[in-house]
Design a protein around this motif. Sequence first.
Motif, PDB file in Angstrom:
ATOM      1  N   VAL A 139      49.766 -20.699  54.193  1.00 54.30           N
ATOM      2  CA  VAL A 139      49.850 -22.411  55.436  1.00 54.30           C
ATOM      3  C   VAL A 139      49.311 -22.739  56.279  1.00 54.30           C
ATOM      4  O   VAL A 139      48.331 -24.020  56.388  1.00 54.30           O
ATOM      5  CB  VAL A 139      51.318 -22.012  56.349  1.00 54.30           C
ATOM      6  N   ASN A 140      48.458 -21.218  57.245  1.00 52.39           N
ATOM      7  CA  ASN A 140      47.517 -21.195  57.461  1.00 52.39           C
ATOM      8  C   ASN A 140      46.624 -21.673  56.831  1.00 52.39           C
ATOM      9  O   ASN A 140      45.123 -23.218  57.511  1.00 52.39           O
ATOM     10  CB  ASN A 140      47.252 -20.008  58.495  1.00 52.39           C
ATOM     11  N   ALA A 141      45.802 -21.590  55.231  1.00 49.70           N
ATOM     12  CA  ALA A 141      44.474 -21.878  54.287  1.00 49.70           C
ATOM     13  C   ALA A 141      44.532 -23.736  54.932  1.00 49.70           C
ATOM     14  O   ALA A 141      43.773 -24.645  54.784  1.00 49.70           O
ATOM     15  CB  ALA A 141      44.901 -21.393  53.665  1.00 49.70           C
ATOM     16  N   VAL A 142      46.385 -23.973  54.618  1.00 50.66           N
ATOM     17  CA  VAL A 142      46.550 -25.737  54.591  1.00 50.66           C
ATOM     18  C   VAL A 142      45.636 -26.682  55.539  1.00 50.66           C
ATOM     19  O   VAL A 142      45.125 -26.914  55.524  1.00 50.66           O
ATOM     20  CB  VAL A 142      47.426 -25.520  53.483  1.00 50.66           C
ATOM     21  N   LEU A 143      46.003 -25.932  56.820  1.00 53.21           N
ATOM     22  CA  LEU A 143      46.189 -26.429  58.288  1.00 53.21           C
ATOM     23  C   LEU A 143      44.488 -26.195  58.062  1.00 53.21           C
ATOM     24  O   LEU A 143      44.397 -27.155  58.696  1.00 53.21           O
ATOM     25  CB  LEU A 143      46.963 -26.326  58.585  1.00 53.21           C
ATOM     26  N   SER A 144      43.977 -25.713  57.838  1.00 56.41           N
ATOM     27  CA  SER A 144      42.220 -24.856  58.140  1.00 56.41           C
ATOM     28  C   SER A 144      41.795 -26.062  57.520  1.00 56.41           C
ATOM     29  O   SER A 144      39.937 -25.556  57.584  1.00 56.41           O
ATOM     30  CB  SER A 144      42.196 -24.032  58.465  1.00 56.41           C
ATOM     31  N   GLY A 145      42.002 -26.248  55.808  1.00 57.24           N
ATOM     32  CA  GLY A 145      41.446 -26.641  55.009  1.00 57.24           C
ATOM     33  C   GLY A 145      40.308 -25.920  54.042  1.00 57.24           C
ATOM     34  O   GLY A 145      39.814 -25.946  53.420  1.00 57.24           O
ATOM     35  N   GLU A 146      40.543 -24.438  53.972  1.00 58.57           N
ATOM     36  CA  GLU A 146      40.419 -23.656  53.829  1.00 58.57           C
ATOM     37  C   GLU A 146      41.684 -22.699  52.215  1.00 58.57           C
ATOM     38  O   GLU A 146      41.772 -21.994  51.762  1.00 58.57           O
ATOM     39  CB  GLU A 146      39.561 -22.336  54.121  1.00 58.57           C
ATOM     40  N   ALA A 147      41.859 -23.987  51.563  1.00 59.45           N
ATOM     41  CA  ALA A 147      43.283 -23.932  51.064  1.00 59.45           C
ATOM     42  C   ALA A 147      42.672 -23.403  49.117  1.00 59.45           C
ATOM     43  O   ALA A 147      41.521 -24.527  49.101  1.00 59.45           O
ATOM     44  CB  ALA A 147      44.059 -24.806  50.497  1.00 59.45           C
ATOM     45  N   ASP A 148      42.439 -22.343  48.533  1.00 54.66           N
ATOM     46  CA  ASP A 148      41.594 -22.018  47.399  1.00 54.66           C
ATOM     47  C   ASP A 148      42.750 -21.870  46.733  1.00 54.66           C
ATOM     48  O   ASP A 148      43.822 -21.469  46.688  1.00 54.66           O
ATOM     49  CB  ASP A 148      40.295 -21.584  47.097  1.00 54.66           C
ATOM     50  N   GLU A 149      42.188 -21.255  44.954  1.00 53.01           N
ATOM     51  CA  GLU A 149      42.767 -20.785  43.821  1.00 53.01           C
ATOM     52  C   GLU A 149      43.857 -19.610  44.633  1.00 53.01           C
ATOM     53  O   GLU A 149      44.652 -18.613  44.542  1.00 53.01           O
ATOM     54  CB  GLU A 149      41.706 -20.676  42.853  1.00 53.01           C
ATOM     55  N   GLY A 150      43.015 -19.086  45.550  1.00 52.76           N
ATOM     56  CA  GLY A 150      44.051 -17.791  46.220  1.00 52.76           C
ATOM     57  C   GLY A 150      45.520 -17.943  46.873  1.00 52.76           C
ATOM     58  O   GLY A 150      46.493 -17.370  47.011  1.00 52.76           O
ATOM     59  N   ALA A 151      44.704 -19.231  47.279  1.00 55.56           N
ATOM     60  CA  ALA A 151      46.305 -19.837  48.325  1.00 55.56           C
ATOM     61  C   ALA A 151      47.480 -19.926  47.008  1.00 55.56           C
ATOM     62  O   ALA A 151      48.681 -19.926  47.152  1.00 55.56           O
ATOM     63  CB  ALA A 151      45.772 -21.228  49.297  1.00 55.56           C
ATOM     64  N   VAL A 152      47.010 -20.975  46.014  1.00 53.02           N
ATOM     65  CA  VAL A 152      47.743 -21.164  44.966  1.00 53.02           C
ATOM     66  C   VAL A 152      48.465 -19.881  44.225  1.00 53.02           C
ATOM     67  O   VAL A 152      49.509 -19.703  44.665  1.00 53.02           O
ATOM     68  CB  VAL A 152      46.662 -21.915  43.753  1.00 53.02           C
ATOM     69  N   SER A 153      48.060 -18.808  44.182  1.00 49.59           N
ATOM     70  CA  SER A 153      48.409 -17.476  43.900  1.00 49.59           C
ATOM     71  C   SER A 153      49.437 -17.184  44.483  1.00 49.59           C
ATOM     72  O   SER A 153      50.412 -16.456  44.351  1.00 49.59           O
ATOM     73  CB  SER A 153      47.248 -16.498  43.434  1.00 49.59           C
ATOM     74  N   ARG A 154      48.508 -16.912  45.667  1.00 47.55           N
ATOM     75  CA  ARG A 154      50.007 -16.307  46.608  1.00 47.55           C
ATOM     76  C   ARG A 154      51.470 -16.981  46.940  1.00 47.55           C
ATOM     77  O   ARG A 154      52.442 -17.024  47.432  1.00 47.55           O
ATOM     78  CB  ARG A 154      48.933 -16.620  48.236  1.00 47.55           C
ATOM     79  N   ALA A 155      51.493 -19.023  46.768  1.00 42.22           N
ATOM     80  CA  ALA A 155      52.209 -19.398  46.825  1.00 42.22           C
ATOM     81  C   ALA A 155      53.198 -19.092  45.710  1.00 42.22           C
ATOM     82  O   ALA A 155      54.486 -19.078  45.888  1.00 42.22           O
ATOM     83  CB  ALA A 155      51.806 -20.836  46.954  1.00 42.22           C
ATOM     84  N   ALA A 156      52.389 -18.851  44.705  1.00 43.61           N
ATOM     85  CA  ALA A 156      53.261 -18.543  43.711  1.00 43.61           C
ATOM     86  C   ALA A 156      53.813 -17.046  44.077  1.00 43.61           C
ATOM     87  O   ALA A 156      55.040 -17.514  43.098  1.00 43.61           O
ATOM     88  CB  ALA A 156      51.864 -18.605  41.932  1.00 43.61           C
ATOM     89  N   ALA A 157      53.264 -16.606  43.971  1.00 39.84           N
ATOM     90  CA  ALA A 157      53.519 -15.144  44.215  1.00 39.84           C
ATOM     91  C   ALA A 157      55.051 -15.222  45.639  1.00 39.84           C
ATOM     92  O   ALA A 157      56.402 -14.328  45.659  1.00 39.84           O
ATOM     93  CB  ALA A 157      52.941 -14.532  45.542  1.00 39.84           C
ATOM     94  N   LEU A 158      55.087 -16.092  46.160  1.00 35.72           N
ATOM     95  CA  LEU A 158      56.542 -16.633  47.538  1.00 35.72           C
ATOM     96  C   LEU A 158      57.552 -17.488  46.179  1.00 35.72           C
ATOM     97  O   LEU A 158      58.420 -17.819  46.787  1.00 35.72           O
ATOM     98  CB  LEU A 158      56.056 -17.386  48.320  1.00 35.72           C
ATOM     99  N   GLY A 159      57.066 -18.273  44.983  1.00 38.97           N
ATOM    100  CA  GLY A 159      58.606 -18.682  44.320  1.00 38.97           C
ATOM    101  C   GLY A 159      58.048 -20.317  44.370  1.00 38.97           C
ATOM    102  O   GLY A 159      58.538 -21.138  44.036  1.00 38.97           O
TER     103      GLY A 159
END
Length: 401
Positions: free
Chosen positions: A169-189
């Motif tokens: 959530v912080n990565a999306v809000l701060s403009g730092e979303a990347d493939e790492g954030a996508v992988s973390r989100a996938a781990a959360l379902g």
Amino acid sequence: MPEPETGKPDAPAKPAHPHTATLKRLEQSSGSLAAQAIARMDETLPWYRAMPPENRSWIGLVAQAGIAAFTEWFRQPDAPQAISTDVFGTAPRELTRAITLRQTVEMVRTTIEVMESAIDEVAAPGDESVLREALLVYAREIAFATAQVYAQAAEARGAWDARLESLVVNAVLSGEADEGAVSRAAALGWNSPEHVCVVLGTAPDGDSELTVEAIRRAARHAKLQVLTGVLGDRLVVIAGGRNDPLAVAKSLIGPFAQGPVVAGPVVPDLLAATRSAQAAAAGLKACTAWQDAPRPVLADDLLPERAIASDPSAREQLVEEIYRPLEEAGAALLETLSVYLEQASSLEGAARMLFVHPNTVRYRLRRVTDVTGWSPSDVRSAFTLRIALILGRLADGDPQL
């Protein structure tokens, strides 16, 4: 003359176990009982047979540890013992992910049944009832220990998941979303829904975990995927699964505190969600300028306030989506709209200034609505169109704007 004895008196002898023979036979039988328990699992539990050899070996160790722990518990039933550590401490933490709580209960039940069926053979003559009663008490204790192990694992997993979700959530809000954030989100379902938007508002006072859980319940009811968190005094929700941001915001608005709630535009995926988040954040900041704004409100409905509040994306959007299309549609539309707005939205006044019939003005204004999606006859839309005209003219005069 003999010297007096100065040695310390002998320590009292440790009392013998009241059921020494049964205890000895139990110690001697522990290996065979474990082997019987494993054989019974292989025979009666399909999920056990389907497991990889490594996990089956860990389960075998747990069964052996359970029988050994019972032997020690039978030896000293009043001594404080951590059964969960004695039994489950032999297996790695990952085993709680590999087998479910139900499967663990079946494993424990099978082991207890094997031990119970061997009581007549293991107990010394006359000790059968004593051993059976001890096994019943131990079965209760091992059940509590099993629940404790899974509760601790769930608590640790929940804390780790909450940390992962906060990072996304912080990565999306701060403009730092990347493939790492996508992988973390996938781990959360998060399974990458096609339509994603961000909803922002004020977080209520109190336990943030309760607020997050309330958002999740609302999302399940609305059949939405969400990643959510409380950042400072803001409640942030990244929602996926519906191509209507206003409907999404309405379905999730319950847990938000009083005050404006802003929904950003729909974007195709989580990597693009930063754009929706930034629009929602800019809208939340500018919402105080529109006192009669609906709740929730779209970030795109706050374009004029956002532009006045120096949001560059709102300025660009107003110019590119309103002014440029009007410019391309012909000078007559721009001129008619400008005069109409200057004449306090009077058809007759605009017609006199343009030296045309009022029906011509009416036709051109309908064309403005067709081209831009904003109706000059609506007060709110007229305000948006006026700001777009101002920004467009400024941009023509200074290309950097």
